[in-house]
Each structure stands twice: as C-alpha cells, then as structure tokens.
Design a protein around this motif. Structure first.
Motif, PDB file in Angstrom:
ATOM      1  N   ARG A 176       0.829  -1.210   0.000  1.00 17.00           N
ATOM      2  CA  ARG A 176       0.000   0.000   0.000  1.00 17.00           C
ATOM      3  C   ARG A 176       0.860   1.255   0.000  1.00 17.00           C
ATOM      4  N   GLN A 177       1.884   1.266   0.832  1.00 19.74           N
ATOM      5  CA  GLN A 177       2.764   2.427   0.911  1.00 19.74           C
ATOM      6  C   GLN A 177       3.471   2.671  -0.420  1.00 19.74           C
ATOM      7  N   LEU A 178       3.907   1.587  -1.049  1.00 15.63           N
ATOM      8  CA  LEU A 178       4.587   1.715  -2.338  1.00 15.63           C
ATOM      9  C   LEU A 178       3.655   2.279  -3.405  1.00 15.63           C
ATOM     10  N   ARG A 179       2.424   1.818  -3.404  1.00 13.43           N
ATOM     11  CA  ARG A 179       1.468   2.300  -4.400  1.00 13.43           C
ATOM     12  C   ARG A 179       1.108   3.770  -4.144  1.00 13.43           C
ATOM     13  N   ASN A 180       1.116   4.168  -2.870  1.00 10.86           N
ATOM     14  CA  ASN A 180       0.905   5.577  -2.558  1.00 10.86           C
ATOM     15  C   ASN A 180       2.064   6.443  -3.033  1.00 10.86           C
ATOM     16  N   THR A 207       8.996  -6.060  -9.741  1.00 14.72           N
ATOM     17  CA  THR A 207       7.856  -6.897  -9.338  1.00 14.72           C
ATOM     18  C   THR A 207       6.587  -6.306  -9.933  1.00 14.72           C
ATOM     19  N   ASP A 208       5.457  -6.911  -9.595  1.00 10.51           N
ATOM     20  CA  ASP A 208       4.169  -6.428 -10.112  1.00 10.51           C
ATOM     21  C   ASP A 208       3.479  -5.476  -9.132  1.00 10.51           C
ATOM     22  N   VAL A 209       4.241  -4.849  -8.234  1.00 10.13           N
ATOM     23  CA  VAL A 209       3.662  -4.036  -7.173  1.00 10.13           C
ATOM     24  C   VAL A 209       2.824  -2.869  -7.704  1.00 10.13           C
ATOM     25  N   PHE A 210       3.128  -2.406  -8.904  1.00 12.75           N
ATOM     26  CA  PHE A 210       2.390  -1.271  -9.460  1.00 12.75           C
ATOM     27  C   PHE A 210       1.372  -1.679 -10.520  1.00 12.75           C
ATOM     28  N   ASP A 317     -12.205   4.241  -5.465  1.00 14.89           N
ATOM     29  CA  ASP A 317     -10.878   3.974  -4.901  1.00 14.89           C
ATOM     30  C   ASP A 317      -9.866   5.002  -5.398  1.00 14.89           C
ATOM     31  N   TYR A 318      -9.949   5.320  -6.688  1.00 16.02           N
ATOM     32  CA  TYR A 318      -9.019   6.288  -7.265  1.00 16.02           C
ATOM     33  C   TYR A 318      -9.209   7.659  -6.629  1.00 16.02           C
ATOM     34  N   LEU A 319     -10.471   8.079  -6.507  1.00 20.82           N
ATOM     35  CA  LEU A 319     -10.755   9.387  -5.936  1.00 20.82           C
ATOM     36  C   LEU A 319     -10.390   9.441  -4.457  1.00 20.82           C
ATOM     37  N   LYS A 320     -10.559   8.327  -3.764  1.00 19.57           N
ATOM     38  CA  LYS A 320     -10.198   8.268  -2.349  1.00 19.57           C
ATOM     39  C   LYS A 320      -8.711   8.543  -2.156  1.00 19.57           C
ATOM     40  N   GLU A 321      -7.896   8.032  -3.077  1.00 16.78           N
ATOM     41  CA  GLU A 321      -6.446   8.188  -2.972  1.00 16.78           C
ATOM     42  C   GLU A 321      -5.937   9.454  -3.653  1.00 16.78           C
ATOM     43  N   ASN A 322      -6.614   9.891  -4.715  1.00 15.29           N
ATOM     44  CA  ASN A 322      -6.095  10.976  -5.544  1.00 15.29           C
ATOM     45  C   ASN A 322      -6.930  12.242  -5.519  1.00 15.29           C
ATOM     46  N   GLY A 323      -8.100  12.182  -4.863  1.00 15.88           N
ATOM     47  CA  GLY A 323      -8.989  13.338  -4.867  1.00 15.88           C
ATOM     48  C   GLY A 323      -8.389  14.541  -4.166  1.00 15.88           C
ATOM     49  N   GLY A 324      -8.720  15.716  -4.673  1.00 16.33           N
ATOM     50  CA  GLY A 324      -8.224  16.949  -4.085  1.00 16.33           C
ATOM     51  C   GLY A 324      -7.749  17.903  -5.162  1.00 16.33           C
TER      52      GLY A 324
END
Length: 695
Positions: A176-180, A207-210, A317-324
C-alpha cells in the motif's frame, strides 16, 4: 571571552530525516533535483529481493556533477547555490529547490547511499555515504565521505547524468505504501497536461507491485462536470464550465457550456469575505503572476454513477487516494496540497457547515498552475517542503482560487440538481419523504403477511407525521436565525451612529436614531411572535417590512416604490413579514455587490395573478444568476464566496406553502409593473408572494 556555535553531527539527521515529513516527499525532493539539473527523464526504480524492497534507485540524464560541485555544493548543507530562485539554469528552468537541504531527504530513506555522476568533459565521480557512522562520531569533521573519480566511466560512458542508489532502507515498505508513493510521484505533473516532453518521471519495479493502478485518463471518463479558468490581476479573465452527461443518461437532452462572456463583469471580479461582508482584492499587490485552474468533478452517488461505463469501485478507490486540488509551479507539483489531511481550500469544512450544495475533496481532481518562480516569488516554499509560507501573498492566492472554485461549484449545482430530479425520484425536493414513500412501496409489494405489513406501515406513518412536524418547527427556527443576522446588523449600525451623534453633541440626531432603533426592535418583534393564518391587508405586511429596512435603505442609497392598496389575503403575520424581509435582504445584497447605480426596490400589491392577491417584489439589480427551480432548493446559493446559507429562498417557498400560498418567479412580460417601477428600471429579480383570497 569570545566563543562560537558548534555543529553536532545529529544536525544532518534533523535536517534530513526529521525535517522531511515522509518518504514520498523525500523521493520527490530528489526528483526535483533532477529537474533542476536539466534532466528530461528521471527514472525512479524500486528493486525487490526475496519479496522485500531492497533498494531505491533514482537516475536522470541531467547535466551531472564533477568533483568540484560534489565537494563545494552537494556536500555543503544550506548552500546558496539555489539562493537566486529567479535565475534560470542552462536549460532555462528556474530552480525548484531553495534551501539547499532537499538532498538530505536521502537520510529519510536509507542508511547507505551510493551516488554516481558525470558532467560534460569531466570525470565520472563516485560517492558513498554510510549514515550509520553519525551514531558514533562527535564532531562533524569526523564524518568522512568516500569519493573517487573514474578515469574511464563505469556507468555514464557516453552521457551525462546522476544515479543515486539507496540501500539498507529504514522503512518497512508494504504494498500500500509503495502504491501511494507511485501515486505521489506520478502526481508530480498535472494530470490535465497529458504530454510533458520537457520533463518526464518514470516509475519502475522488478515486481508487479504497481500493476493494475488506474490511469487518470480512464477515470476522467466518469466525471460529469469540467471547468478551467485563468485568473489575472483582479479578475477571472478566461472561464469555461462544461457539463458533459454520459450517453447513458438518456433523460438529459444535452450538456451545457458557460464561458466568461455569459457573466456580468462584477461576477468575475475577485472578492472575498466572511459573514455578510465582502471586499474586492487584486493579485497585483503581490508577485503571484497568472493563475490557471482546471478541475474535473465527479458524482459519487450510486444512483447516478451506475450509469457510467466504468467500474464504480475503481472510480471511488481512485478518488479516495487521488482526490483533491493540487498546486503546480513550473509544471511541477508543490507538495503537499491536495493530499489527505491537507484541505487547504477548506472544501470539506464548507461541506460540513452546509449539508448540501458543496463539493468534497473525494469527488474532485483539480490542478492549480502558477507561472515560474520569477513571476510568483512572493509564494515561498516552507523549509520542510510542506507547502507555501502562509503570508499575505499566499492568502490572496488561496482566496483567488476559492473564488474561482465557488463560481464553478455554483454552475455545477445547477446541473447536479437536474440530474437529481431526473434520476433520484425527486429526493432533492423531499429528501426524507421520498425515501419513506419508497420503503412503503416495498412493504406493500413484498410483505405478504397482513398483520406484519400493517404493523410496519403503522410505524412508517408515525415516522412520516413526526418528520413533517419536526420539519415545520425547524423551518420556523431557521427563518428566525436568518433574520437574526439582519437584526444584529441593523442595530449595530444605528447604535454606532447613536454613539457618534452623542459624542459630537448632535442631540436631535441622537433622539431620531433612538426612535429609529425602537421602531426597528418593535418591527422585528413581530417575527418572533406566534401567529395564525388570518385575513388581513397585504399593504400592512409591506409597510412593516419596509419600515424595518428604512435605515438600511438610507444607508445603501436605495429608492423604494410601494403602492397603496386595500387588497387582502390570508397569511400568518410573522411568517409573511419574514418572507418579504428575506426578499428585501437579497435585493439589497445584489444591488450593493453589483454596484448598481440609482438603486431601486419596488413592492406593489396586485390581483393580476389568477386566484391570488399578491405582493410583487423587484429591483434594478443584476437579476437571478441561477434558475428559479434550482434557487428554491436547500443549500443552493448564487452568492459569491458561498457566503449565503442557501436556505433563504427555500424557507420562503416552504413558508408560503404552509400558508397555502405560492412563491412565484416572474419575468417582466408576465405581469404589468407600475409605471414608476418601469421608469426606474426595477424590472429584475421579480418574485410574487401569492396569498389566497378566500379560505
């Protein structure tokens, strides 16, 4: 005796590890260094070993460094190498770094650092730092750095650039931290700039982390409302709002576009304020430069989002992480505006204070773009890289963006209301009752056991009745609250005038003001008295409301027009006066805000509307800025800076209904206005308060 400061080796840790907020900012600082080094590409690589992140590599194709720069710039803490932030580099970029400490963010990431760099016509330089040595030494001079020069380049054989390898990582990075971090790095450039050939950041991993992270271009298809504008000096000079309904929203005939040409000039003038006070301001007072603002607004309601040709969870999910709403200067992001917890424009706070009519950070993707630092130098970044120093220039910048955002949201609310009515079973009109009716329909249809059905329906009917009672009480209370601010404003002004006249020994004036104050108190006392619906002269209502506003009319240089009439209607006195007072307050606001000359308000009693005797109110201001059917919805306001509660006309409409009357919006062709009203051009914002003639 003289002495001097001594520097502890721990200062390096404080400036790096402790000063830099998190790993994302640390990496972004290194990426910004690549930008300052004139790189066209910066690659950030996350390498795993045995399913654990082993090292982070940041590599660019910039101008690189030689031994002299390494020794006298890179290894000098707080160097003034970037002090002149208006001076362009060889690639004509104004440097992003200001303090000369960003590279110490490496200390936040790992304990061991290897740096390889090569400048044109210079030897390749290799440097190694072991931060663990800081724990054992006492003097900064004892912290030794290994530097070597390669006669034959080992890495940059035919190119220039810098490569930093960070190992012995400090954080235990999870997926999760890496994707953030991936998200943060990719947000370095505005999502609305699809191509940026000047500087590109690439994120890679072994790896496939992203894998599977959505792209903004795909998510953008789920947005419904789009806007972009340009702010220069004291106004919005360019504006384009667009409502783009999906093809699947077949009940919507077409979209809608509005540009700066569709607004009156005063609506585009920058203004800010708190409460009832509004002031104009200009960016010219500071070195801020031109501001460009672009935004996509989504509708997160399931009943609307179901029609989008994209998976709902992906969008949310996208808006939760990227919204603003993020800020960019020189095309590169200023951290950490737009991140979770940084509601720098107070978007979510406004939403809490007003239940509807506002947006939230988790339904918008926005980008505010500033010109280069030479033109926006009054906006200075904090040492810890968490945004700008909050000086007067920043406040003006924030107020300008907020003003533009309010204008956009006001337009979006018009189209959102249309969708709500078409696709949400008129929940905006009766948000609770429509839900209860839906439940009743389901019970009637699906509950077969008669006794159980009757029991459930009995409770639902009781809830329905209780809700209506609570609603009526709250509407009366809300109306009293709206009028309270007017009363306070009136009394404050007259009291100030009274004190002034006494101090200047103008006793006749003081007596007149005292009588005026008493008159106002008595007039407004009507609003708090309980009253039942009775037959009475409509002119009594007009006279009482206009008497209450006599001082404000004089204060705002407003000419008033009223007629004499013996027409009657059925009304509750306190409610009727309150509704008319609300309309007068709106007229005064818009006449003042629009700087209308020869300000005029007209109110005349007429029987022209079939079945009713009516009080028709109008003025010579700018007229209604939002459609009437939207204006009466709760929490919708056309006032700038979202200063209104958005409840005034809604409450007025509800109170007229409670008296079995109507609130109607008219144009000048629907009714014959008095000659004096026409002569003074008071033909805008025409509203009729229609009262029953008979019981």
């Amino acid at each position: 005796m003289e002495s001097n400061f001594k520097i502890s080796p721990r200062v390096l840790a404080h400036l790096g590890e402790d000063l830099i907020k998190n790993e994302s900012i640390a990496i972004l600082e290194l990426v910004k260094n690549s930008y300052d080094a004139c790189a066209t590409v910066c690659i950030v690589e996350f390498n795993f070993q045995n399913n654990k992140l082993n090292e982070i590599i940041i590599e660019d194709d910039g101008v690189g460094m030689d031994l002299n720069i390494i020794n006298n710039v890179w290894l000098v803490v707080g160097t003034d190498n970037k002090k002149d932030t208006t001076k362009q580099s060889v690639c004509k970029r104004v440097p992003l770094g200001e303090k000369g400490i960003g590279r110490l963010g490496i200390h936040k990431l790992g304990k061991k650092i290897e740096l390889i760099s090569k400048k044109h016509n210079s030897k390749e330089v290799k440097l190694f730092i072991d931060w663990t040595k800081l724990e054992t030494i006492k003097e900064i001079e004892d912290f030794k750095i290994e530097i070597t020069e390669n006669e034959i380049p080992e890495y940059f054989k035919n190119t220039t650039g810098t490569k930093i390898i960070i190992s012995d990582l400090k954080a235990n990075w999870d997926r999760r931290q890496l994707r953030n971090v991936y998200r943060s790095i990719n947000s370095l450039n505005s999502p609305f700039d699809s191509t940026n050939d000047d500087f590109k950041v690439i994120v890679e991993s072994n790896t496939d982390v992203f894998t599977g992270l959505p792209d903004f271009e795909d998510i953008k298809k789920a947005a419904l409302y789009f806007a972009k504008c340009k702010i220069q000096k004291d106004k919005i000079t360019e504006f384009r709002y667009e409502f783009k309904p999906w093809d699947t929203l077949i009940k919507v005939s077409e979209g809608r576009v509005k540009t700066e040409q569709d607004f009156e000039n005063f609506q585009l003038q920058l203004s800010r304020g708190k409460g009832r006070k509004i002031e104009n301001f200009s960016l010219e007072d500071f070195k801020i430069g031109t501001i460009e603002f672009e935004i996509a607004i989504f509708d997160n309601d399931s009943q609307i989002l179901n029609y989008a040709n994209i998976e709902k969870k992906s969008v949310r999910d996208y808006l939760k992480e990227n919204g603003g709403i993020r800020v960019y200067r020189d095309g590169v992001r200023v951290y950490d505006y737009g991140e979770k917890g940084n509601d720098w424009l107070g978007i979510d706070l406004k939403r809490v204070h007003r239940v509807g009519g506002n947006i939230s950070n988790n339904i918008v993707i926005g980008a505010v773009k500033l010109e280069d630092r030479s033109k926006s130098s009054d906006l200075k970044e904090k040492t810890n890289r968490e945004g700008f120093v909050e000086n007067e220039a920043f406040q003006a910048f924030k107020d300008a963006v907020s003003f533009a955002l309010d204008l956009i949201v006001s337009e979006r609310n018009i189209d959102k209301e249309k969708l709500t009515v078409l696709y949400k079973k008129h929940k905006a009109i009766e948000p609770v009752l429509s839900d209860l009716n839906e439940v009743i329909e389901i019970v009637e249809r699906k509950v077969r056991e008669k006794e159980t059905k009757n029991e459930i329906l009995k409770y639902l009917k009781r809830i329905n009745d209780q809700y209506r009672n609570v609603k009526n009480v709250l509407i009366r209370s809300a109306n009293a609250g709206l009028n309270l601010s007017v009363v306070i404003h009136e009394i404050e002004k007259i009291t100030a005038g009274l004190i002034g006249s006494i101090n200047h020994k103008e006793f006749d004036k003081a007596i007149n003001l005292t009588l005026q104050l008493e008159k106002i108190i008595q007039g407004y006392s009507v609003l708090i008295k309980s009253s039942s619906v009775k037959k009475g002269k409509l002119n009594d209502i007009v006279k009482l409301a206009f008497d209450n506003y006599e001082f404000r009319f004089k204060d705002h240089n407003v000419t008033t027009i009223i007629n004499n009439s013996d027409l009657t209607g059925y009304y509750a006195k306190s409610e009727a006066v309150s509704v008319l007072t609300n309309l007068l307050d709106n007229s005064l606001f818009w006449l003042s805000y629009s700087r209308t000359k020869n300000r005029t308000i007209s109110a005349f009693v007429t029987d022209q509307i079939k079945g009713y005797n009516s009080i028709v109110v109008s003025d010579n201001g700018p007229g209604f800025k939002i459609p009437p059917d939207v204006a009466i919805k709760p929490f919708v306001t056309g006032k700038p800076n979202a200063i209104g509660s958005g409840l005034g006309l809604h409450i007025a409409d509800e109170m007229m209904k409670a008296m079995k009357g109507q609130l109607r919006f008219l144009d000048e062709n629907e009714i014959k206005l008095p000659e004096k009203t026409l002569e003074l051009n008071a033909t805008k914002a025409i509203i009729a308060l229609c009262f029953r003639k008979e019981k």
